[in-house]
Motif scaffolding. Structure first.
Motif, PDB file in Angstrom:
ATOM      1  N   LEU A 171      34.059 118.693  56.888  1.00 36.71           N
ATOM      2  CA  LEU A 171      34.753 119.747  56.160  1.00 36.71           C
ATOM      3  C   LEU A 171      35.396 119.205  54.880  1.00 36.71           C
ATOM      4  N   PRO A 172      35.606 120.070  53.902  1.00 32.89           N
ATOM      5  CA  PRO A 172      36.240 119.626  52.655  1.00 32.89           C
ATOM      6  C   PRO A 172      37.586 118.950  52.874  1.00 32.89           C
ATOM      7  N   GLU A 173      38.364 119.446  53.847  1.00 34.24           N
ATOM      8  CA  GLU A 173      39.663 118.817  54.086  1.00 34.24           C
ATOM      9  C   GLU A 173      39.509 117.391  54.637  1.00 34.24           C
ATOM     10  N   GLY A 174      38.402 117.137  55.343  1.00 38.72           N
ATOM     11  CA  GLY A 174      38.131 115.784  55.801  1.00 38.72           C
ATOM     12  C   GLY A 174      37.793 114.859  54.644  1.00 38.72           C
ATOM     13  N   VAL A 175      36.967 115.348  53.756  1.00 38.26           N
ATOM     14  CA  VAL A 175      36.624 114.575  52.561  1.00 38.26           C
ATOM     15  C   VAL A 175      37.873 114.287  51.745  1.00 38.26           C
ATOM     16  N   GLU A 176      38.721 115.304  51.579  1.00 35.40           N
ATOM     17  CA  GLU A 176      39.938 115.128  50.789  1.00 35.40           C
ATOM     18  C   GLU A 176      40.872 114.105  51.435  1.00 35.40           C
ATOM     19  N   HIS A 177      40.968 114.137  52.767  1.00 37.41           N
ATOM     20  CA  HIS A 177      41.833 113.170  53.443  1.00 37.41           C
ATOM     21  C   HIS A 177      41.291 111.753  53.277  1.00 37.41           C
ATOM     22  N   VAL A 178      39.982 111.597  53.377  1.00 37.59           N
ATOM     23  CA  VAL A 178      39.372 110.279  53.164  1.00 37.59           C
ATOM     24  C   VAL A 178      39.709 109.754  51.776  1.00 37.59           C
ATOM     25  N   MET A 179      39.525 110.586  50.772  1.00 35.81           N
ATOM     26  CA  MET A 179      39.743 110.127  49.406  1.00 35.81           C
ATOM     27  C   MET A 179      41.230 109.932  49.105  1.00 35.81           C
ATOM     28  N   THR A 180      42.094 110.702  49.746  1.00 38.35           N
ATOM     29  CA  THR A 180      43.532 110.480  49.602  1.00 38.35           C
ATOM     30  C   THR A 180      43.907 109.100  50.134  1.00 38.35           C
ATOM     31  N   GLN A 181      43.310 108.726  51.278  1.00 36.91           N
ATOM     32  CA  GLN A 181      43.544 107.394  51.823  1.00 36.91           C
ATOM     33  C   GLN A 181      43.008 106.318  50.880  1.00 36.91           C
ATOM     34  N   PHE A 182      41.860 106.569  50.292  1.00 35.97           N
ATOM     35  CA  PHE A 182      41.253 105.594  49.373  1.00 35.97           C
ATOM     36  C   PHE A 182      42.184 105.311  48.196  1.00 35.97           C
ATOM     37  N   PHE A 183      42.618 106.348  47.516  1.00 36.86           N
ATOM     38  CA  PHE A 183      43.453 106.159  46.341  1.00 36.86           C
ATOM     39  C   PHE A 183      44.866 105.704  46.720  1.00 36.86           C
ATOM     40  N   GLY A 184      45.354 106.153  47.872  1.00 33.81           N
ATOM     41  CA  GLY A 184      46.671 105.724  48.321  1.00 33.81           C
ATOM     42  C   GLY A 184      46.710 104.239  48.640  1.00 33.81           C
ATOM     43  N   ASP A 185      45.671 103.737  49.305  1.00 34.51           N
ATOM     44  CA  ASP A 185      45.630 102.313  49.642  1.00 34.51           C
ATOM     45  C   ASP A 185      45.432 101.456  48.395  1.00 34.51           C
ATOM     46  N   GLN A 186      44.680 101.961  47.435  1.00 36.20           N
ATOM     47  CA  GLN A 186      44.559 101.251  46.157  1.00 36.20           C
ATOM     48  C   GLN A 186      45.934 101.123  45.487  1.00 36.20           C
ATOM     49  N   ALA A 187      46.684 102.210  45.462  1.00 38.61           N
ATOM     50  CA  ALA A 187      48.008 102.189  44.823  1.00 38.61           C
ATOM     51  C   ALA A 187      48.966 101.269  45.574  1.00 38.61           C
ATOM     52  N   ARG A 188      48.887 101.277  46.898  1.00 49.75           N
ATOM     53  CA  ARG A 188      49.782 100.445  47.703  1.00 49.75           C
ATOM     54  C   ARG A 188      49.540  98.961  47.453  1.00 49.75           C
ATOM     55  N   CYS A 189      48.290  98.581  47.272  1.00 48.74           N
ATOM     56  CA  CYS A 189      47.958  97.166  47.123  1.00 48.74           C
ATOM     57  C   CYS A 189      48.022  96.671  45.680  1.00 48.74           C
ATOM     58  N   PHE A 190      47.743  97.563  44.731  1.00 50.99           N
ATOM     59  CA  PHE A 190      47.636  97.102  43.345  1.00 50.99           C
ATOM     60  C   PHE A 190      48.613  97.794  42.397  1.00 50.99           C
ATOM     61  N   GLY A 191      49.486  98.649  42.933  1.00 44.81           N
ATOM     62  CA  GLY A 191      50.490  99.299  42.097  1.00 44.81           C
ATOM     63  C   GLY A 191      49.982 100.573  41.466  1.00 44.81           C
ATOM     64  N   GLY A 192      50.919 101.291  40.858  1.00 43.70           N
ATOM     65  CA  GLY A 192      50.578 102.586  40.279  1.00 43.70           C
ATOM     66  C   GLY A 192      50.682 103.671  41.324  1.00 43.70           C
TER      67      GLY A 192
END
Length: 363
Positions: free
Chosen positions: A299-320
């Motif tokens: 479902l679209p909400e599943g895709v959105e949650h996956v990508m939210t985790q992707f960008f969130g983990d990038q920000a957590r590790c590398f800032g921004g």
């Protein structure tokens, strides 16, 4: 007596990291090795689920690259039908490591594809990307010229990108018995003719998968010494299996092997990373909430949650700050429609196998 478990963080324990949390609050599943910034040059390839990555990157203003954009003047629907903009080059879906390796050898070395062409109703189909041209090519010459464009695009993509995202989808495939060349789909499904004495089913084991992915990485790293590769495993179950097993256990078999290959490659190669989209969608902690009623389409909400985790983990590790998806304009209730199926929303050659399922009631 002190021991290592006394100092582990709460994310190391099932109770505190999973059982006592709402599934949507489970975080920190990925510790990315390499930063992916807005100006990072990114290409995507692989199975159907890889298409979600490119869409999410573009929606957030990231630098996803399309090395085979196609002719000007096509409508959005035509671009979609002809597989322009689906991936960073017009191969269609690349389901197995062996098919990825084939494309890379043809694009980056002196190896050439076999002369085999499929024919149906006077039109011609590329056995290695049969779905990219609706209705087939007018001539063999047109097919080969189009394939040459794709091979040039693959070479340019590998050499011109910084991050190559590849989603592994399947272990099952069909090959030519004599040459060992692997097809995108079973001959006779989209086009061509199935020949039992020539076409052989394979279900790649761990060793073959590791060997193919290692060889593919070697080719890419040789062509681009600064390249980073991000692996994912598609959470989408098999449409059908020719293994003789039940499709549920065949799916578990295939995905488990691909997931193990990803882990081994990350452990062995510093330039390779793995993002757990597979776990986010399929793990029991999420209780199947990201699957449509067919238990296959995400479902679209599943895709959105996956990508939210992707960008969130990038920000957590590398800032921004974590980059949110642009908000969608609200639509009147009268205009609301059911979400499209994955076959409608994405371009997936494997979906054609569903048409061959026998109907009937099952007790």
């Amino acid at each position: 007596m002190s021991h290592p478990y006394e100092t582990l963080p709460e994310e190391s324990f099932w109770r505190t990291a999973v059982a006592e949390r709402d599934a949507m609050q489970i975080a920190g599943l990925w510790r990315p090795r390499h930063p992916v910034k807005r100006r990072t040059r990114i290409v995507t390839a692989g199975s159907c689920f890889a298409q979600h990555f490119s869409k999410a990157l573009v929606a957030r203003g990231y630098r996803w690259l399309d090395f085979e954009p196609g002719p000007k003047g096509l409508t959005a629907a035509q671009r979609k039908d002809y597989h322009y903009g689906t991936f960073s080059f017009r191969t269609g879906n690349i389901y197995t490591p062996r098919i990825l390796l084939q494309w890379l050898r043809w694009a980056l070395t002196d190896a050439t594809p076999p002369a085999e062409v499929w024919e149906k109703d006077g039109r011609f189909y590329d056995p290695f990307r049969p779905g990219v041209e609706p209705g087939g090519f007018v001539s063999v010459e047109e097919l080969l010229l189009s394939r040459a464009d794709t091979l040039a695009a693959i070479a340019a993509a590998v050499r011109g990108t910084q991050v190559f995202v590849f989603t592994m989808g399947l272990t099952e495939a069909w090959q030519d018995r004599e040459t060992g060349v692997e097809y995108a789909v079973c001959p006779g499904t989209v086009a061509g003719q199935f020949q039992a004495d020539r076409h052989v089913f394979v279900n790649h084991g761990f060793g073959a998968l590791m060997g193919d992915m290692t060889a593919a990485l070697r080719l890419m790293f040789r062509a681009n010494r600064g390249l980073k590769v991000l692996l994912t495993v598609s959470p989408v179950p098999l449409t059908a299996t020719a293994s003789g097993e039940h499709v549920l256990t065949a799916t578990s078999h295939s995905k488990s092997l691909l997931r193990a290959v990803a882990s081994e490659l990350v452990a062995a190669q510093a330039r390779v990373d793995y993002f757990p989209s597979y776990e986010i969608i399929t793990h029991p902690a999420y209780r199947g909430r990201f699957f449509a009623p067919n238990l296959r389409s995400v479902l679209p909400e599943g895709v959105e949650h996956v990508m939210t985790q992707f960008f969130g983990d990038q920000a957590r590790c590398f800032g921004g700050g974590a980059v949110a998806a642009p908000s969608r304009p609200e639509e009147p209730e009268a205009a609301s429609e059911p979400e499209p199926s994955e076959a409608e929303a994405l371009r997936c050659e494997e979906e054609i196998l569903a048409a061959f399922a026998k109907g009937g009631q099952h007790g």
